[in-house]
Write an enzyme that holds these catalytic residues in place. Structure first.
Site, short mmCIF file in Angstrom:
data_model
loop_
_atom_site.label_atom_id
_atom_site.label_comp_id
_atom_site.label_asym_id
_atom_site.label_seq_id
_atom_site.Cartn_x
_atom_site.Cartn_y
_atom_site.Cartn_z
N ASP A 6 -3.62 2.91 13.87
CA ASP A 6 -2.79 3.57 12.86
C ASP A 6 -3.29 4.99 12.68
OD1 ASP A 6 -5.05 3.46 11.23
OD2 ASP A 6 -4.26 1.90 9.91
N ARG A 38 0.85 -1.20 0.00
CA ARG A 38 0.00 0.00 0.00
C ARG A 38 0.89 1.25 0.00
NH1 ARG A 38 -4.90 1.51 4.22
NH2 ARG A 38 -3.36 0.91 5.81
#
Length: 564
Positions: free
Chosen positions: A447, A164
């Site tokens: 996150d 990603r």
């Protein structure tokens, strides 16, 4: 398509092994991508800002009339699953550090989502070290030394790697072309693809990606054109690249068919990004009426009506086009110290994953190796011997209003909700400014999305002077008091260095949650303020600097042109 490009200048410090990754040849490849697509990227980011202004002024989101024929056409479908991406029942998301990578690859998950985005604090060292980790993982040479002194390596039959990159809105300020920072998306993708594409194909897989923060099918089209040019330049067959798109912004939820269509020869499905989607909801409707004000974030679940509408549409859209629908992460980080708590956490994960499988998802994310088998067992219990549900067809009737309506949602805001958002944001940011992007907080793996939803809610509640369940309104004075109290708790007994990290965390939180406008992302500001190499760091970073570098939402009545 413009083919001219300048020579990249590396402005970041070169650490050990960086010369293996940041090579002249790799940089020239990235510069080719930049020369072809930097202008379109800038135009699409400008379109985001224009669209945001329209929504803030009262425009409603709707399915696009100009693409109705794409949605209505039942004949087209995306490419068949690529090697290594047929079975996606469990995907483990983890940053690209040697230790995390080895554990992820050996976890039993079908996919390792190697995250250079939300789970990585994007310092120059972290980003290039992440590329080194991926380089070694692709070549089967990755290892790390454990605390007992033993060397841990990757087992046979590891998880498939899906990388990603960072989103279109971010820059990599340590590499410039003609004095201009390069797109972080193009840098992350280009470096990884240049070094690893052929080796991945040789290994029996391919260069696979997760695409974050997309807001329109035109942004998906840009990614597709990047893929076409990249494959052409390296002599790799078209369609070898595969990308799963995260539907984690509200505008993208209205263009899922179109996003799949644009990427159809390079597509491997859609995934729901629940926390980022909630953050996008707040950001998108920041200046609209109280009917768009979300309650405490722990009261918004995947069964909340507007969230359920979004996932129902995602699953139905993917299966209509014969591609995978991937559910959002289980952030549980089971503690080994409390067996009863651990069993409760695993039971919660199993129930959640069984629900997702029953709703039609083909797989789901987890954030810790300890819950991989729980996730797989949940999907096996619903799917049996099948590895996906792409043949499942569900008739859904999701309207444009269903995707944003809070009808049936109790919009209660509590003082504890305010306090939780402040505390979690401070704890995460104290680690982020020190270079850690994946952080265990209260037995959850958090996150950057955690900070985004927390600070955006604080801003929205303050902007609307929302009333708490306990009676008082959310004011700047109340938030200052809560921040003071949480800072006192969190810094009690800490040394000067650790206290300094919390002071930095507070400075970031106040800038991105308590200012007179809502910055589009906390990362744009905090990256320049704390994570760039010293020679590039702006101290202090002004609000005008931020406005010039990202999308920001400006309160109604502010001066015309305040949004960059």
């Amino acid at each position: 398509m413009c083919e001219t490009h300048g020579t990249p200048t590396v402005r970041g410090e070169m650490h050990p092994r960086f010369d293996e990754i940041v090579t002249p040849e790799a940089l020239a490849f990235v510069a080719t991508l930049d020369g072809a697509f930097a202008g379109r990227r800038a135009e699409l980011l400008a379109e985001r800002r224009h669209r945001s202004k329209q929504i803030s002024a009262g425009a409603d989101l709707d399915f696009l009339p100009e693409t109705a024929s794409i949605r209505a056409d039942p004949t087209w479908k995306v490419a068949a699953p690529a090697p290594g991406l047929a079975d996606r029942r469990c995907e483990l998301v983890a940053p690209a550090t040697p230790k995390m990578a080895v554990h992820a690859l050996n976890s039993g998950a079908k996919v390792w989502l190697a995250d250079l985005e939300d789970a990585t604090a994007p310092s120059w060292r972290n980003i290039v070290d992440g590329q080194i980790t991926l380089y070694d993982a692709v070549r089967g040479t990755l290892s790390y030394e454990s605390s007992d002194g033993s060397t841990q390596t990757v087992d046979d039959n590891p998880a498939t790697i899906v990388m990603r990159p960072r989103g279109w809105h971010l820059c990599e300020k340590h590499v410039t072309i003609d004095g201009r920072p390069i797109s972080a998306s193009l840098f992350d993708f280009g470096i990884y693809f240049f070094h690893n594409a052929r080796k991945l194909i040789e290994n029996g897989a391919g260069p696979y990606f997760y695409l974050p923060k997309i807001e329109s099918h035109l942004e998906a089209r840009l990614w597709n054109d990047v893929f076409v040019l990249a494959q052409d330049r390296l002599g790799i067959p078209q369609g070898t690249i595969r990308a799963t798109v995260l539907i984690e912004t509200v505008p993208a939820a209205y263009e899922m068919d179109e996003i799949l269509y644009e990427l159809r020869t390079h597509c491997s499905g859609l995934a729901d990004g629940r926390w980022d989607y909630m953050f996008s909801y707040v950001r998108t409707f920041a200046h609209r009426g109280n009917e768009f004000v979300l309650p405490d974030r722990d009261k918004i679940t995947m069964t909340t009506p507007f969230m359920r509408a979004y996932t129902k549409l995602l699953v139905a859209t993917c299966h209509k086009r014969w591609t995978h629908a991937i559910a959002g992460p289980a952030a549980v980080n089971p503690t080994r110290q409390d067996e009863e708590s651990r069993h409760r956490a695993l039971a919660q994960v199993r129930a959640e994953k069984e629900r997702e499988a029953a709703e039609g998802f083909d797989g789901s994310w987890v954030a810790h190796p300890a819950v991989v088998e729980t996730c797989l067992a949940a999907f096996r219990s619903v799917l049996g011997d099948r590895i996906d549900q792409r043949s499942l067809r569900q008739a859904v009737d999701v309207t444009a209003r269903d995707l944003v309506s809070l009808d049936g949602t109790v919009q209660t805001i509590s003082l504890q909700g305010v306090r939780t958002n402040v505390s979690v944001a401070l704890r995460y940011l104290a680690s982020w400014v020190a270079g850690r992007g994946a952080v265990a907080i209260d037995n959850l793996m958090e996150d950057a999305a955690t900070v985004e939803i927390s600070r955006a809610q604080l801003w929205q509640w303050l902007y609307h002077q929302s009333q708490l369940a306990e009676g008082p309104q959310v004011t700047r004075e109340l938030l200052d008091r809560v921040i003071d109290e949480e800072m006192a708790k969190l810094t009690r007994g800490l040394d000067d260095e650790a206290t300094g990290r919390y002071q930095a965390a507070r400075e970031v939180l106040e800038f991105v949650a308590l200012a007179d406008y809502l910055p589009g992302f906390f990362t744009n500001y905090a990256y320049v303020r704390y994570l760039t190499d010293q020679a590039l760091r702006m101290k202090p970073t002004s609000r005008e600097d931020l406005r010039q570098s990202e999308h920001v939402a400006t309160p109604a009545g502010a001066a015309a042109g305040a949004v960059a």
